[in-house]
Scaffold this active site. Structure first.
Site, short mmCIF file in Angstrom:
data_model
loop_
_atom_site.label_atom_id
_atom_site.label_comp_id
_atom_site.label_asym_id
_atom_site.label_seq_id
_atom_site.Cartn_x
_atom_site.Cartn_y
_atom_site.Cartn_z
N CYS A 67 0.87 -1.18 0.00
CA CYS A 67 0.00 0.00 0.00
C CYS A 67 0.90 1.23 0.00
O CYS A 67 2.04 1.17 -0.47
CB CYS A 67 -0.99 -0.02 1.17
SG CYS A 67 -0.25 0.23 2.80
N ALA A 68 0.44 2.33 0.52
CA ALA A 68 1.24 3.56 0.50
C ALA A 68 2.39 3.51 1.50
O ALA A 68 3.54 3.78 1.15
CB ALA A 68 0.36 4.78 0.75
#
Length: 107
Positions: A67-68
């Site tokens: 993810c980020a």
């Protein structure tokens, strides 16, 4: 006291070509984040859709969740492990990936 199970994780420096070649790379970010760049050959399933689309994640293959920064992918890793997948979280997510100068795909 309830203790959270440890979530398997790997740091960017330990992600080599062999791991990328063998793993199913799963990006659980939102579409706008995905469109700004992702790991080459990653599969995009936003975290909010993962439960209903878990059948798209292979059994018997390591799954590298991204993810980020690592929060959503750690939730994905935990969920996938509960569903019998060999999942591992990318610690630091795409932020760490890009900061390390690793390649980003826009396709």
């Amino acid at each position: 006291m309830y203790q959270t199970p440890e979530i398997p994780a790997v740091v960017v420096a330990d992600v080599d070509d062999a791991l990328l070649a063998e793993a199913f790379v799963l990006d659980v970010r939102e579409p706008d984040e995905w469109n700004r760049g992702h790991i080459d050959n990653a599969v995009h399933i936003p975290l909010g859709q993962l439960q209903e689309r878990v059948g798209e994640v292979p059994l018997g293959q390591k799954v590298l969740c991204v993810c980020a920064v690592g929060g959503r992918s750690s939730m994905a890793t935990q969920f996938l492990a509960s569903e019998g997948r060999d999942a591992i979280n990318l610690d630091g997510g795409m932020h760490a990936w890009e900061s390390a100068g690793r390649p980003v795909s826009l396709d």
